[in-house]
Design an enzyme around this catalytic site. Structure first.
Site, PDB file in Angstrom:
ATOM      1  N   CYS A 192      -4.785  69.897  17.265  1.00 47.79           N
ATOM      2  CA  CYS A 192      -5.531  70.502  18.378  1.00 47.79           C
ATOM      3  C   CYS A 192      -4.901  71.854  18.682  1.00 47.79           C
ATOM      4  O   CYS A 192      -4.226  72.430  17.831  1.00 47.79           O
ATOM      5  CB  CYS A 192      -5.560  69.576  19.596  1.00 47.79           C
ATOM      6  N   ASN A 210      -1.125  70.630  20.997  1.00 50.26           N
ATOM      7  CA  ASN A 210      -0.393  69.441  20.531  1.00 50.26           C
ATOM      8  C   ASN A 210       0.291  68.703  21.689  1.00 50.26           C
ATOM      9  O   ASN A 210       1.350  68.108  21.496  1.00 50.26           O
ATOM     10  CB  ASN A 210       0.628  69.783  19.424  1.00 50.26           C
ATOM     11  N   CYS A 238      -2.134  67.224  24.298  1.00 47.48           N
ATOM     12  CA  CYS A 238      -3.174  66.331  24.868  1.00 47.48           C
ATOM     13  C   CYS A 238      -3.902  65.528  23.786  1.00 47.48           C
ATOM     14  O   CYS A 238      -3.694  64.332  23.650  1.00 47.48           O
ATOM     15  CB  CYS A 238      -4.189  67.134  25.680  1.00 47.48           C
ATOM     16  N   ARG A 239      -4.786  66.196  23.034  1.00 54.47           N
ATOM     17  CA  ARG A 239      -5.670  65.465  22.121  1.00 54.47           C
ATOM     18  C   ARG A 239      -4.993  64.994  20.848  1.00 54.47           C
ATOM     19  O   ARG A 239      -5.125  63.809  20.469  1.00 54.47           O
ATOM     20  CB  ARG A 239      -6.877  66.350  21.753  1.00 54.47           C
ATOM     21  N   SER A 240      -4.303  65.881  20.128  1.00 54.70           N
ATOM     22  CA  SER A 240      -3.794  65.461  18.814  1.00 54.70           C
ATOM     23  C   SER A 240      -2.635  64.462  18.881  1.00 54.70           C
ATOM     24  O   SER A 240      -2.559  63.579  18.025  1.00 54.70           O
ATOM     25  CB  SER A 240      -3.467  66.662  17.913  1.00 54.70           C
ATOM     26  N   ASP A 275     -11.488  69.609  25.227  1.00 56.26           N
ATOM     27  CA  ASP A 275     -10.120  69.796  25.709  1.00 56.26           C
ATOM     28  C   ASP A 275     -10.013  69.237  27.128  1.00 56.26           C
ATOM     29  O   ASP A 275     -10.679  69.731  28.032  1.00 56.26           O
ATOM     30  CB  ASP A 275      -9.828  71.299  25.705  1.00 56.26           C
TER      31      ASP A 275
HETATM   32  P1  4NP Z   1      -4.555  70.177  23.569  1.00 62.84           P
HETATM   33  O1  4NP Z   1      -4.811  70.687  25.061  1.00 62.84           O
HETATM   34  O2  4NP Z   1      -4.978  71.305  22.643  1.00 62.84           O
HETATM   35  O3  4NP Z   1      -5.454  69.005  23.471  1.00 62.84           O
HETATM   36  O4  4NP Z   1      -3.098  69.842  23.464  1.00 62.84           O
HETATM   37  C1  4NP Z   1      -4.310  71.903  25.559  1.00 62.84           C
HETATM   38  C2  4NP Z   1      -3.011  71.953  26.001  1.00 62.84           C
HETATM   39  C3  4NP Z   1      -2.513  73.123  26.521  1.00 62.84           C
HETATM   40  C4  4NP Z   1      -3.329  74.247  26.601  1.00 62.84           C
HETATM   41  C5  4NP Z   1      -4.616  74.189  26.138  1.00 62.84           C
HETATM   42  C6  4NP Z   1      -5.103  73.018  25.610  1.00 62.84           C
HETATM   43  N1  4NP Z   1      -2.838  75.420  27.176  1.00 62.84           N
HETATM   44  O5  4NP Z   1      -3.600  76.402  27.259  1.00 62.84           O
HETATM   45  O6  4NP Z   1      -1.655  75.475  27.540  1.00 62.84           O
END
Ligand code: 4NP
Length: 151
Positions: A8, A11, A13-15, A121
């Site tokens: 993602c 790294n 939340c989703r992945s 997201d």
């Molecule tokens: P992820 O979610 O891609 O699912 O881990 C996010 C985590 C942090 C951010 C964006 C998306 N951020 O902008 O910090």
């Protein structure tokens, strides 16, 4: 051995959730010695950090407890992994752009096996977003495992 990297943006939340869910399915099917599972982010903002507390809470709700530390995708990943599954189209575009020439990993959207859409997201939303992400990943990763283990 089949190796799978879930990707993602951050790294956190989703992945990492996808990594824990896929590892859980692999264990349930008795395939631990046949699969290697990891996750990474296209961005480095959160490298070295634990997964988001909301991801860990959602996993715990399903009885899954894992230590998940964020890292960024590296050039090596494109040769170390057979499959790299992206959470959304932006992740997939970034991965395709940075894949070293001639690298062997096959790049796909993770929801290709179910809806064909994107894993939204959940970072800026509430806990419901994390529960929805869990359900999407649970179904699509079970279907990937069906595909990888089909005779
Ligand atoms: P992820 O979610 O891609 O699912 O881990 C996010 C985590 C942090 C951010 C964006 C998306 N951020 O902008 O910090």
């Amino acid at each position: 051995m089949t190796s799978v990297l879930l990707v993602c943006l951050g790294n956190i939340c989703r992945s990492p959730m996808a990594e824990a869910v896929l590892r859980h399915h692999v264990a349930q099917r008795g395939l631990v010695s046949s699969f290697q599972v990891d996750s990474a982010g296209t961005a480095a903002y959160h490298a070295g950090e634990q997964a988001d507390p909301r991801t860990l809470a959602e996993l715990a709700r399903h009885g899954l407890r894992e230590r998940l530390i964020a890292r960024q995708v590296t050039d090596d990943d494109f040769d170390r992994f057979d499959w790299i599954l992206a959470m959304d189209r932006s992740n997939l575009t970034n991965l395709r752009r940075r894949a070293p020439a001639g690298s062997r990993a096959r790049l796909h959207l993770v929801l290709e096996t179910t809806t064909g859409g994107e894993v939204p997201d959940p970072y800026y939303g509430g806990p419901d977003g994390f529960a929805d992400v869990y359900d999407m990943l649970d179904a699509s990763l079970a279907a990937w495992l069906d595909r990888w283990t089909a005779p």
